[in-house]
Scaffold this motif. Structure first.
Motif, mmCIF file in Angstrom:
data_model
loop_
_atom_site.group_PDB
_atom_site.id
_atom_site.type_symbol
_atom_site.label_atom_id
_atom_site.label_comp_id
_atom_site.label_asym_id
_atom_site.label_seq_id
_atom_site.Cartn_x
_atom_site.Cartn_y
_atom_site.Cartn_z
ATOM 1 N N GLY A 59 -16.953 16.827 54.393
ATOM 2 C CA GLY A 59 -16.680 18.248 54.582
ATOM 3 C C GLY A 59 -17.760 18.938 55.380
ATOM 4 O O GLY A 59 -18.665 18.307 55.932
ATOM 5 N N GLY A 60 -17.680 20.266 55.436
ATOM 6 C CA GLY A 60 -18.686 21.056 56.122
ATOM 7 C C GLY A 60 -19.984 21.104 55.347
ATOM 8 O O GLY A 60 -20.055 20.668 54.196
ATOM 9 N N ASP A 62 -21.809 23.544 53.881
ATOM 10 C CA ASP A 62 -21.844 24.267 52.600
ATOM 11 C C ASP A 62 -21.013 23.563 51.537
ATOM 12 O O ASP A 62 -21.440 23.436 50.384
ATOM 13 C CB ASP A 62 -21.340 25.700 52.788
ATOM 14 N N GLU A 63 -19.835 23.112 51.924
ATOM 15 C CA GLU A 63 -18.968 22.404 50.981
ATOM 16 C C GLU A 63 -19.636 21.127 50.486
ATOM 17 O O GLU A 63 -19.624 20.818 49.291
ATOM 18 C CB GLU A 63 -17.638 22.080 51.657
ATOM 19 N N ALA A 64 -20.223 20.369 51.416
ATOM 20 C CA ALA A 64 -20.895 19.124 51.049
ATOM 21 C C ALA A 64 -22.105 19.395 50.164
ATOM 22 O O ALA A 64 -22.385 18.640 49.228
ATOM 23 C CB ALA A 64 -21.314 18.371 52.312
ATOM 24 N N SER A 65 -22.829 20.492 50.448
ATOM 25 C CA SER A 65 -23.988 20.845 49.632
ATOM 26 C C SER A 65 -23.591 21.089 48.187
ATOM 27 O O SER A 65 -24.224 20.584 47.254
ATOM 28 C CB SER A 65 -24.672 22.101 50.192
ATOM 29 N N ARG A 66 -22.530 21.865 47.989
ATOM 30 C CA ARG A 66 -22.097 22.193 46.632
ATOM 31 C C ARG A 66 -21.582 20.960 45.888
ATOM 32 O O ARG A 66 -21.955 20.716 44.737
ATOM 33 C CB ARG A 66 -21.015 23.279 46.669
ATOM 34 N N ALA A 67 -20.735 20.189 46.562
ATOM 35 C CA ALA A 67 -20.157 19.006 45.911
ATOM 36 C C ALA A 67 -21.228 17.967 45.601
ATOM 37 O O ALA A 67 -21.265 17.386 44.510
ATOM 38 C CB ALA A 67 -19.072 18.397 46.797
ATOM 39 N N ASP A 104 -17.731 13.260 59.394
ATOM 40 C CA ASP A 104 -17.880 14.499 58.618
ATOM 41 C C ASP A 104 -18.496 14.217 57.260
ATOM 42 O O ASP A 104 -18.320 14.978 56.313
ATOM 43 C CB ASP A 104 -16.530 15.202 58.458
#
Length: 199
Positions: A59-60, A62-67, A104
């Motif tokens: 993912g992007g 921010d998405e990858a950071s959270r997950a 990605d």
């Protein structure tokens, strides 16, 4: 928002937010290193070997950071199995580091506290979380504040690559984004770094 993520954020908030300066905000431990060279916001560091708990996410940014954070935080907050089969809580460390892993995909990791070895760390319950030994290495680093936006990351990475070139060094891997603060820290108190392995 999962309970693990909430608990991890609360822990970071209690240990980091209380201070008003980035230098004193770090109550959690960081990996040790030796500064070989310093020029303004730039440093050349040597790190001894350490162990990281890491995961790959898609993912992007921010998405990858959270997950990724949720997964690895889940591991250190008890999502694991110790030698006696019981969960073990592991101390939080900084920074939380994210780096491109092709396409990605991203790889996010926490450095494990000093003194812990691969044969003494508990086994992750989540199969997407792995333990990896990182050997001694050198990193070129630039420090900056504010938010880690796409523009900021791109600009600081460009500056660091230029500095690496002027120092007669060669990049030995992808640029990594290291963040030392919880999401509630004010922008001017934030400590971020772009790190590039060099030889």
């Amino acid at each position: 928002m999962t309970s693990v993520f909430k608990r991890a954020m609360l822990t970071l908030a209690l240990t980091l937010v209380a201070s008003f300066s980035p230098e004193s905000a770090m109550a959690v431990s960081e990996p040790t290193f030796t500064v070989e060279r310093r020029e303004g916001e730039f440093e050349l560091r040597e790190y001894p070997g350490f162990i990281v708990a890491e995961t790959r996410v898609e993912g992007g940014f921010d998405e990858a950071s959270r997950a990724g954070f949720r997964r690895v935080a889940g591991y250190i907050f008890g999502g694991n199995s110790g030698p006696d089969g019981q969960p073990v809580k592991i101390a939080m460390t900084a920074p939380v580091t994210l780096e491109p892993a092709g396409g990605d995909q991203w790889r996010l990791h926490f450095v494990m506290p000093e003194g812990l070895r691969s044969n003494t760390l508990p086994k992750p319950s989540d199969p997407s979380v792995n333990l990896r030994e990182v050997p001694r290495h050198r990193m070129a680093v630039v420090r900056f504040g504010g938010f880690t936006t796409e523009t900021a990351i791109s600009e600081q990475t460009r500056r660091l690559r230029e500095w690496v070139s002027t120092q007669g060094l060669q990049a030995a891997g992808e640029a990594q984004i290291a963040r030392y603060n919880d999401p509630f820290t004010l922008p001017w108190n934030r400590r971020n770094e772009i790190m590039i392995p060099v030889r």
